[in-house]
Motif scaffolding. Structure first.
Motif, PDB file in Angstrom:
ATOM      1  N   ILE A 238     -57.290 -56.482  60.216  1.00 60.41           N
ATOM      2  CA  ILE A 238     -57.451 -55.439  59.193  1.00 60.41           C
ATOM      3  C   ILE A 238     -58.555 -54.459  59.605  1.00 60.41           C
ATOM      4  O   ILE A 238     -58.376 -53.233  59.573  1.00 60.41           O
ATOM      5  N   LEU A 239     -59.697 -54.987  60.043  1.00 56.99           N
ATOM      6  CA  LEU A 239     -60.795 -54.125  60.488  1.00 56.99           C
ATOM      7  C   LEU A 239     -60.422 -53.368  61.765  1.00 56.99           C
ATOM      8  O   LEU A 239     -60.775 -52.197  61.934  1.00 56.99           O
ATOM      9  N   SER A 240     -59.685 -54.043  62.660  1.00 54.03           N
ATOM     10  CA  SER A 240     -59.258 -53.383  63.901  1.00 54.03           C
ATOM     11  C   SER A 240     -58.342 -52.208  63.603  1.00 54.03           C
ATOM     12  O   SER A 240     -58.388 -51.180  64.289  1.00 54.03           O
ATOM     13  N   PHE A 241     -57.506 -52.338  62.573  1.00 52.53           N
ATOM     14  CA  PHE A 241     -56.606 -51.248  62.199  1.00 52.53           C
ATOM     15  C   PHE A 241     -57.396 -50.041  61.698  1.00 52.53           C
ATOM     16  O   PHE A 241     -57.041 -48.901  61.985  1.00 52.53           O
TER      17      PHE A 241
ATOM     18  N   VAL B 206     -56.935 -47.066  64.278  1.00 53.45           N
ATOM     19  CA  VAL B 206     -55.886 -46.217  63.711  1.00 53.45           C
ATOM     20  C   VAL B 206     -56.440 -45.283  62.635  1.00 53.45           C
ATOM     21  O   VAL B 206     -56.452 -44.058  62.804  1.00 53.45           O
ATOM     22  N   LEU B 207     -56.903 -45.838  61.535  1.00 48.29           N
ATOM     23  CA  LEU B 207     -57.222 -45.009  60.373  1.00 48.29           C
ATOM     24  C   LEU B 207     -58.351 -44.007  60.641  1.00 48.29           C
ATOM     25  O   LEU B 207     -58.239 -42.827  60.288  1.00 48.29           O
ATOM     26  N   LEU B 208     -59.450 -44.459  61.259  1.00 48.69           N
ATOM     27  CA  LEU B 208     -60.547 -43.531  61.564  1.00 48.69           C
ATOM     28  C   LEU B 208     -60.113 -42.480  62.586  1.00 48.69           C
ATOM     29  O   LEU B 208     -60.386 -41.294  62.437  1.00 48.69           O
ATOM     30  N   ALA B 209     -59.379 -42.961  63.621  1.00 49.93           N
ATOM     31  CA  ALA B 209     -58.938 -42.032  64.675  1.00 49.93           C
ATOM     32  C   ALA B 209     -57.920 -41.027  64.151  1.00 49.93           C
ATOM     33  O   ALA B 209     -57.977 -39.837  64.478  1.00 49.93           O
TER      34      ALA B 209
ATOM     35  N   ASP C 230     -57.486 -39.968  61.022  1.00 50.32           N
ATOM     36  CA  ASP C 230     -58.122 -39.007  60.109  1.00 50.32           C
ATOM     37  C   ASP C 230     -58.846 -37.926  60.911  1.00 50.32           C
ATOM     38  O   ASP C 230     -58.805 -36.740  60.547  1.00 50.32           O
ATOM     39  N   GLY C 231     -59.471 -38.309  62.018  1.00 47.13           N
ATOM     40  CA  GLY C 231     -60.146 -37.327  62.854  1.00 47.13           C
ATOM     41  C   GLY C 231     -59.174 -36.371  63.529  1.00 47.13           C
ATOM     42  O   GLY C 231     -59.426 -35.163  63.595  1.00 47.13           O
ATOM     43  N   LEU C 232     -58.045 -36.894  64.008  1.00 41.59           N
ATOM     44  CA  LEU C 232     -57.037 -36.064  64.672  1.00 41.59           C
ATOM     45  C   LEU C 232     -56.397 -35.076  63.698  1.00 41.59           C
ATOM     46  O   LEU C 232     -56.211 -33.902  64.006  1.00 41.59           O
ATOM     47  N   LYS C 233     -56.055 -35.561  62.514  1.00 42.12           N
ATOM     48  CA  LYS C 233     -55.342 -34.726  61.545  1.00 42.12           C
ATOM     49  C   LYS C 233     -56.221 -33.617  60.988  1.00 42.12           C
ATOM     50  O   LYS C 233     -55.742 -32.541  60.647  1.00 42.12           O
ATOM     51  N   ASN C 234     -57.534 -33.893  60.899  1.00 40.83           N
ATOM     52  CA  ASN C 234     -58.440 -32.915  60.289  1.00 40.83           C
ATOM     53  C   ASN C 234     -59.370 -32.255  61.296  1.00 40.83           C
ATOM     54  O   ASN C 234     -60.253 -31.486  60.911  1.00 40.83           O
ATOM     55  N   ASP C 235     -59.178 -32.585  62.594  1.00 34.55           N
ATOM     56  CA  ASP C 235     -59.951 -31.989  63.681  1.00 34.55           C
ATOM     57  C   ASP C 235     -61.457 -32.133  63.451  1.00 34.55           C
ATOM     58  O   ASP C 235     -62.226 -31.167  63.571  1.00 34.55           O
ATOM     59  N   ARG C 236     -61.846 -33.344  63.117  1.00 34.65           N
ATOM     60  CA  ARG C 236     -63.272 -33.649  62.917  1.00 34.65           C
ATOM     61  C   ARG C 236     -63.452 -35.154  63.086  1.00 34.65           C
ATOM     62  O   ARG C 236     -62.497 -35.869  63.381  1.00 34.65           O
ATOM     63  N   LYS C 237     -64.675 -35.622  62.904  1.00 37.81           N
ATOM     64  CA  LYS C 237     -64.915 -37.057  62.972  1.00 37.81           C
ATOM     65  C   LYS C 237     -64.212 -37.727  61.793  1.00 37.81           C
ATOM     66  O   LYS C 237     -64.335 -37.287  60.646  1.00 37.81           O
ATOM     67  N   GLY C 238     -63.464 -38.777  62.083  1.00 34.96           N
ATOM     68  CA  GLY C 238     -62.682 -39.430  61.031  1.00 34.96           C
ATOM     69  C   GLY C 238     -63.532 -40.200  60.047  1.00 34.96           C
ATOM     70  O   GLY C 238     -64.640 -40.636  60.357  1.00 34.96           O
TER      71      GLY C 238
ATOM     72  N   ASP D 121     -67.790 -43.346  58.399  1.00 31.16           N
ATOM     73  CA  ASP D 121     -67.318 -42.500  59.491  1.00 31.16           C
ATOM     74  C   ASP D 121     -67.563 -43.148  60.860  1.00 31.16           C
ATOM     75  O   ASP D 121     -67.384 -42.513  61.898  1.00 31.16           O
ATOM     76  N   ASP D 122     -68.006 -44.409  60.831  1.00 30.58           N
ATOM     77  CA  ASP D 122     -68.088 -45.164  62.084  1.00 30.58           C
ATOM     78  C   ASP D 122     -67.826 -46.640  61.782  1.00 30.58           C
ATOM     79  O   ASP D 122     -68.189 -47.151  60.718  1.00 30.58           O
ATOM     80  N   ILE D 123     -67.198 -47.311  62.733  1.00 28.86           N
ATOM     81  CA  ILE D 123     -66.758 -48.690  62.515  1.00 28.86           C
ATOM     82  C   ILE D 123     -67.928 -49.667  62.512  1.00 28.86           C
ATOM     83  O   ILE D 123     -67.876 -50.704  61.839  1.00 28.86           O
TER      84      ILE D 123
END
Length: 415
Positions: free
Chosen positions: A262-265, A269-272, A274-282, A300-302
């Motif tokens: 769950i944490l690995s996801f 995935v989720l942090l990365a 969000d960053g890709l879709k919004n062009d910022r740090k996820g 904003d960091d794991i």
């Protein structure tokens, strides 16, 4: 997008979140000195239905595309057939087409350009005379031991393995040459095949390539995420209530970070995404239950999320609903595209036909010999007569006259 990035920024994005890079100098030479787009190949055997674990390599492919790389996606239909017949040859064509629909939709949902994405079907060149001859050449310089070792974490291991499992790593090695790439990308479970490729290709006068590896992300049940294990993965087309049910059952021990799928996801995935879709740090949001004025937790960091989870400030009861909500949102555009595409739906039914439900055969009830009136060793026949050691006690004959006589109805009638 890539045109405005410096060469160093491109390198940083290409290597982001990778566990290991072999022959990094090849990548640096292409980006820094040759000043051209890096050509990368990622292959997937077209076997089981792609699941949410595919977001992990898709995030890296998105990074490569964003950095201006040319990404060659190999739909390895022949590999899928070789891997212990995971995909029947009759279904391979349909499954490759299904994978094409899924992967393009996944990348589009991540808000990255796909003009540098090249999709190649393995059988389009792997059945040629030239490729076959090179495969023979490669087999003459690679030992049975080395080929078996290379495929040990990728090819399905069985008690009595077939020769196809030895051909698989050789083909993956040779694909680097025929796809004309600078580097191959895959999970860290591919490392032995990558090492084989680095050693074997120069022996047949082909150049060595670089290799980039993603970490292996645990599945929902704690082990490797697998298409063949329904409890370890969430299908990309699973409806919200199924997603919620599977995540509710997912392995997520309190305060345990290691091996926590769950944490690995969240991390890969989720942090990365969000960053890709919004062009910022996820960022990743966890809503807290309680009073209305309680602020949500925003990460904003794991590392911070993992620290809070180990300290029990974030519990599975808080984490799972947050991931469920984020994943359902992530799947929405993919599922909407599927629902709007009759062609994709048709391919899905052909690639993964619904299994036939076998009707249960009704067995005749055996009342045994202990129910009232039963006689041991007696069997009734269709014409009315009986057979068995006690037949004389129950036999009434096969006509009305015989039956009345045997029952002695007249003598028992009231006067």
């Amino acid at each position: 997008m890539a045109d405005s990035m410096s060469a160093q920024d491109k390198l940083t994005l290409i290597k982001a979140n990778l566990q290991e890079v072999l022959k990094e100098d090849i990548i640096e030479d292409v980006i820094l000195r040759q000043n051209r787009p890096l050509k990368i190949y990622w292959g997937t055997a077209t076997t089981g239905r792609p699941h949410c674990g595919y977001f992990v390599p898709m995030v890296k492919l998105a990074h490569f595309l964003k950095a201006g790389c040319t990404v060659k996606l190999l739909l390895a239909d022949i590999h899928g057939f070789l891997d212990n017949l995971k995909a029947p040859i009759e279904l391979v064509k349909f499954r490759a087409e299904y994978y094409r629909f899924v992967i393009v939709s996944l990348l589009k949902s991540l808000n990255v350009p796909i003009d540098r994405l090249v999709i190649v079907l393995g059988s389009s060149y792997q059945l040629s005379a030239e490729y076959t001859m090179d495969l023979y050449r490669l087999s003459s310089v690679v030992s049975e031991h080395d080929s078996k070792k290379a495929g040990s974490e990728v090819v399905k291991q069985v008690a009595n393995p077939t020769l196809s499992g030895l051909i698989y790593p050789l083909m993956q090695t040779l694909d680097e040459q025929y796809l004309d790439v600078d580097a191959q990308f895959g999970g860290v479970d591919q490392r032995k095949i990558f090492a084989l490729a680095s050693d074997a290709l120069p022996k047949v006068n082909y150049k060595e390539r670089a290799h980039m590896m993603n970490p292996m992300v645990p599945g929902l049940s704690g082990g490797k995420m697998s298409s063949s294990d329904p409890d370890s993965k969430i299908d990309l087309l699973d409806p919200p209530h199924v997603v919620e049910k599977k995540l509710r059952k997912a392995h997520c021990a309190p305060k345990e970070v290691e091996g926590n799928g769950i944490l690995s996801f969240v991390e890969y995935v989720l942090l990365a995404v969000d960053g890709l879709k919004n062009d910022r740090k996820g960022s990743f949001v966890i809503e807290r239950r309680g009073a209305e004025d309680v602020e949500p937790l925003i990460y904003d960091d794991i590392a911070t999320l993992k620290a809070d989870y180990e300290a029990d400030r974030v519990t599975p009861q808080l984490l799972k609903p947050a991931i469920t909500k984020a994943l359902i949102e992530l799947l929405k555009p993919i599922q909407a595209e599927y629902q709007a595409s009759p062609e994709w739906q048709d391919i899905a039914n052909k690639a993964y036909p619904p299994s036939e439900v076998k009707k249960k055969e009704k067995k005749p009830k055996n009342l045994g010999t202990r129910f009232p009136g039963a006689k041991r060793g007696v069997e009734a026949k269709p014409d009315g007569h009986v057979e068995g050691e006690s037949k004389d006690q129950v036999n009434l004959g096969t006509d009305a006259e015989g039956a009345m006589k045997n029952l002695d109805i007249e003598s028992k009638a009231p006067s």
